[in-house]
Design an enzyme around this catalytic site. Structure first.
Site, mmCIF file in Angstrom:
data_model
loop_
_atom_site.group_PDB
_atom_site.id
_atom_site.type_symbol
_atom_site.label_atom_id
_atom_site.label_comp_id
_atom_site.label_asym_id
_atom_site.label_seq_id
_atom_site.Cartn_x
_atom_site.Cartn_y
_atom_site.Cartn_z
ATOM 1 N N ASN A 1 74.587 115.230 10.235
ATOM 2 C CA ASN A 1 73.444 116.123 10.448
ATOM 3 C C ASN A 1 72.993 115.916 11.891
ATOM 4 O O ASN A 1 72.362 114.912 12.205
ATOM 5 C CB ASN A 1 72.318 115.775 9.467
ATOM 6 C CG ASN A 1 71.041 116.539 9.766
ATOM 7 O OD1 ASN A 1 71.059 117.515 10.514
ATOM 8 N ND2 ASN A 1 69.934 116.094 9.191
ATOM 9 N N TRP A 2 73.357 116.871 12.731
ATOM 10 C CA TRP A 2 73.067 116.710 14.164
ATOM 11 C C TRP A 2 71.599 116.979 14.490
ATOM 12 O O TRP A 2 71.166 116.754 15.616
ATOM 13 C CB TRP A 2 73.945 117.660 14.980
ATOM 14 C CG TRP A 2 75.406 117.291 14.983
ATOM 15 C CD1 TRP A 2 76.014 116.282 14.290
ATOM 16 C CD2 TRP A 2 76.439 117.938 15.738
ATOM 17 N NE1 TRP A 2 77.357 116.265 14.566
ATOM 18 C CE2 TRP A 2 77.653 117.266 15.453
ATOM 19 C CE3 TRP A 2 76.465 119.015 16.630
ATOM 20 C CZ2 TRP A 2 78.866 117.644 16.026
ATOM 21 C CZ3 TRP A 2 77.676 119.398 17.193
ATOM 22 C CH2 TRP A 2 78.857 118.711 16.899
ATOM 23 N N LYS A 3 70.858 117.513 13.549
ATOM 24 C CA LYS A 3 69.445 117.875 13.764
ATOM 25 C C LYS A 3 69.329 118.741 15.036
ATOM 26 O O LYS A 3 70.258 119.477 15.348
ATOM 27 C CB LYS A 3 68.572 116.617 13.846
ATOM 28 C CG LYS A 3 68.848 115.647 12.704
ATOM 29 C CD LYS A 3 67.780 114.611 12.545
ATOM 30 C CE LYS A 3 68.225 113.600 11.502
ATOM 31 N NZ LYS A 3 67.142 112.754 11.052
ATOM 32 N N HIS B 1 66.095 119.021 3.221
ATOM 33 C CA HIS B 1 66.049 117.777 4.015
ATOM 34 C C HIS B 1 64.583 117.348 4.141
ATOM 35 O O HIS B 1 63.689 118.195 4.253
ATOM 36 C CB HIS B 1 66.667 118.002 5.400
ATOM 37 C CG HIS B 1 66.853 116.732 6.161
ATOM 38 N ND1 HIS B 1 65.807 116.120 6.828
ATOM 39 C CD2 HIS B 1 67.932 115.930 6.324
ATOM 40 C CE1 HIS B 1 66.264 115.002 7.384
ATOM 41 N NE2 HIS B 1 67.545 114.855 7.090
ATOM 42 N N GLU C 1 62.884 116.303 6.505
ATOM 43 C CA GLU C 1 62.170 116.832 7.676
ATOM 44 C C GLU C 1 61.715 118.268 7.413
ATOM 45 O O GLU C 1 60.645 118.683 7.877
ATOM 46 C CB GLU C 1 63.065 116.729 8.921
ATOM 47 C CG GLU C 1 63.154 115.279 9.394
ATOM 48 C CD GLU C 1 64.432 114.910 10.125
ATOM 49 O OE1 GLU C 1 65.157 115.812 10.589
ATOM 50 O OE2 GLU C 1 64.713 113.700 10.217
ATOM 51 N N GLU D 1 68.280 110.666 -0.127
ATOM 52 C CA GLU D 1 67.839 110.183 1.178
ATOM 53 C C GLU D 1 66.405 109.667 1.067
ATOM 54 O O GLU D 1 65.451 110.458 1.170
ATOM 55 C CB GLU D 1 67.887 111.318 2.203
ATOM 56 C CG GLU D 1 69.265 111.875 2.438
ATOM 57 C CD GLU D 1 69.385 112.428 3.845
ATOM 58 O OE1 GLU D 1 70.265 111.971 4.577
ATOM 59 O OE2 GLU D 1 68.573 113.295 4.215
ATOM 60 N N GLY E 1 66.153 107.712 9.899
ATOM 61 C CA GLY E 1 65.832 107.549 11.311
ATOM 62 C C GLY E 1 65.006 106.319 11.616
ATOM 63 O O GLY E 1 64.477 106.178 12.725
ATOM 64 N N SER F 1 69.835 105.953 7.722
ATOM 65 C CA SER F 1 70.233 104.864 8.631
ATOM 66 C C SER F 1 71.591 104.254 8.280
ATOM 67 O O SER F 1 71.780 103.043 8.396
ATOM 68 C CB SER F 1 69.143 103.783 8.690
ATOM 69 O OG SER F 1 67.948 104.331 9.245
HETATM 70 C C1 PEP Z 1 69.353 112.397 8.029
HETATM 71 O O1 PEP Z 1 68.705 112.960 8.890
HETATM 72 O O2 PEP Z 1 69.777 113.043 7.058
HETATM 73 C C2 PEP Z 1 69.619 110.971 8.155
HETATM 74 C C3 PEP Z 1 70.155 110.335 7.148
HETATM 75 O O3 PEP Z 1 69.277 110.396 9.382
HETATM 76 P P1 PEP Z 1 69.623 108.895 9.873
HETATM 77 O O4 PEP Z 1 71.070 108.630 9.527
HETATM 78 O O5 PEP Z 1 69.381 108.940 11.339
HETATM 79 O O6 PEP Z 1 68.693 107.980 9.147
#
Ligand code: PEP
Length: 234
Positions: free
Chosen positions: A9-11, A90, A92, A159, A165, A197
């Site tokens: 997931n490049w966001k 997600h 976010e 998640e 993050g 993470s």
């Molecule tokens: C995500 O944004 O879905 C995610 C898992 O981010 P990170 O790996 O940076 O925690």
């Protein structure tokens, strides 16, 4: 046997040039995976990844089919590009943009109707975990989507919000506990990803859990060698 999946997931990161370099590196490593890229790079990803082992997807979509929804992108538009996956729900999107369970469920249904595999993200906040509400929260988020025509071939990503993050990963046992709970509400074929993470040094232990079928990777998916190492760990 469930097919493993690691999705990046490049966001809202990158440029045309960094996108090209990252895609080139992943293709050269010849790992099977998926990348969810920002909308402006969908065409670039489609072109570069044709005929490779790397699938691609978007990070959100509209729940509406078409109309006066300035700035939104429909499932049909993504489908026209050949988009294989789309993230829905997600954390976010839920927490920063106020997406509700009902809205996420409508997006989930819109993706499926267009033949795009949704990756449905569910997860509890730290406060909810500490209040002992993890199962209640993920069940509510999952059930809202399932009510819109069942799971089909959709992918579910657990998640925990407190692990996204933050550099704070769920232990393999914490991940497995929630995955086993989700598995009980899903078919044996449904792929369940862990996200939060995941890095090259913790991926193998998490992916070794019986109900973890891969990962959804944020930060580490922007670093070619890290992402490739995580794909190999899967
Ligand atoms: C995500 O944004 O879905 C995610 C898992 O981010 P990170 O790996 O940076 O925690």
């Amino acid at each position: 046997m469930r097919e493993r999946l690691v999705a990046g997931n490049w966001k809202m990161h990158g440029s045309r040039e960094s996108c090209r370099a990252l895609l080139d590196a992943i293709v050269a490593a010849d790992v099977a995976c998926a990348v969810c890229v920002p909308f402006p790079y969908l065409a670039q990803a489609a072109e570069r990844l044709r005929g490779t082992r790397v699938a691609w997807g978007a990070q959100t979509l509209s729940e509406h089919a078409q109309g006066a929804f300035t700035g939104e992108v429909s499932a049909a538009m993504l489908g026209e590009f050949g988009c294989r996956y789309v993230l829905v729900g997600h954390s976010e999107r839920r927490h920063l943009f106020g997406e509700t369970d009902a809205q996420v469920a409508a997006k989930f249904a819109a993706a499926r109707a267009a033949g795009i595999t949704p990756i449905l993200c569910v997860g509890e906040t730290l406060q909810e975990r500490e209040a002992g509400r993890t199962q209640e929260v993920v069940a509510r988020q999952l059930d809202a989507a399932l009510a819109r025509g069942g799971i089909g071939d959709a992918v579910v990503a657990y998640e925990p919000v407190w692990a996204i993050g933050t550099g704070r990963t769920a232990t393999p046992e914490q991940a497995q506990e929630v995955h086993a709970f989700l598995r009980g509400r899903l078919s044996a074929q449904t792929r369940l990803l862990y996200g939060g993470s995941v890095k090259p040094d913790n991926a193998a232990a998490i992916f070794a859990m019986p109900d973890v079928d891969g990962g959804l990777i944020g930060g580490a998916s922007l670093v070619a060698n890290d992402f490739i190492a995580i794909c190999r760990a899967a």
